[in-house]
Design a protein around this motif. Sequence first.
Motif, PDB file in Angstrom:
ATOM      1  N   SER A  29      -4.509   1.291  -0.981  1.00  0.00           N
ATOM      2  CA  SER A  29      -3.741  -0.427  -0.397  1.00  0.00           C
ATOM      3  C   SER A  29      -3.719  -1.051  -1.391  1.00  0.00           C
ATOM      4  O   SER A  29      -2.536  -0.345  -2.884  1.00  0.00           O
ATOM      5  N   VAL A  31      -5.580  -0.166   8.067  1.00  0.00           N
ATOM      6  CA  VAL A  31      -5.934  -0.963   7.132  1.00  0.00           C
ATOM      7  C   VAL A  31      -4.316  -0.527   6.424  1.00  0.00           C
ATOM      8  O   VAL A  31      -3.949  -0.535   5.628  1.00  0.00           O
ATOM      9  N   THR A  35       4.309   0.212   4.590  1.00  0.00           N
ATOM     10  CA  THR A  35       3.707   0.900   3.346  1.00  0.00           C
ATOM     11  C   THR A  35       4.475   2.153   3.249  1.00  0.00           C
ATOM     12  O   THR A  35       5.445   2.787   4.039  1.00  0.00           O
ATOM     13  N   GLY A  64       0.942  -1.234   0.162  1.00  0.00           N
ATOM     14  CA  GLY A  64       0.054   0.312   0.158  1.00  0.00           C
ATOM     15  C   GLY A  64       0.315   1.548   0.355  1.00  0.00           C
ATOM     16  O   GLY A  64       1.826   1.522   0.303  1.00  0.00           O
ATOM     17  N   ASP A  85      -8.715  -0.160  -2.855  1.00  0.00           N
ATOM     18  CA  ASP A  85      -9.118   0.096  -1.422  1.00  0.00           C
ATOM     19  C   ASP A  85      -8.765   2.086  -1.737  1.00  0.00           C
ATOM     20  O   ASP A  85      -6.845   2.365  -1.638  1.00  0.00           O
ATOM     21  N   TYR A  88      -4.173   6.849   0.214  1.00  0.00           N
ATOM     22  CA  TYR A  88      -4.403   5.591   0.752  1.00  0.00           C
ATOM     23  C   TYR A  88      -4.410   4.983  -0.142  1.00  0.00           C
ATOM     24  O   TYR A  88      -5.817   4.857  -0.545  1.00  0.00           O
TER      25      TYR A  88
END
Length: 173
Positions: free
Chosen positions: A57, A163, A168, A42, A62, A55
């Motif tokens: 995913s 999430v 990330t 992500g 997402d 953001y």
Amino acid sequence: MAGLMALGAPSILRAETGPVRHNASSFRTRDWRDHFDSLGNGVIVADLTSRALHYWSGDGTDYRLYPTTVPMSEELTRRGYTEVVRKRVGPDWTPTPDMRRRDPDLPAYMPPGPGNPLGTHAMYLSWPAYLIHGTHDTRKIGRPSSSGCVGLYNEHVAELFAVVRVGTKVRLL
């Protein structure tokens, strides 16, 4: 009654004919490919100019967009690539020596709780003392009010926290 409606109409017309100011430009979607080669675990793009955090995913299904705080000055701003290295619910806070020089009234340490400027959740970046975190002071969102961090409403940071995975990739621009 007709007189009241007539009195209200001119002000409505003036509001529509004068200069219109919108904040919608901050909340345009972005394309992650402009900043990263792949989504990996992500990715996050924190756009300090528009005061928005984006953001995506790892599988690209997402996409989320949140309003943020931004640093109080350019000297407190760091831009570039980093990543989330750890996450914490109920973070405690130790102001940096530079923060305490700027504001000698700051405590040396603050435990988790309603007075803590890190809010309810924090995601620590690979740069020391830089975080994505919540805030209990909702007046700070959309304003230059941080010492370098990216702040979100507590409910938004909790949603993002759920999430985002450690690893990330993050870009601050």
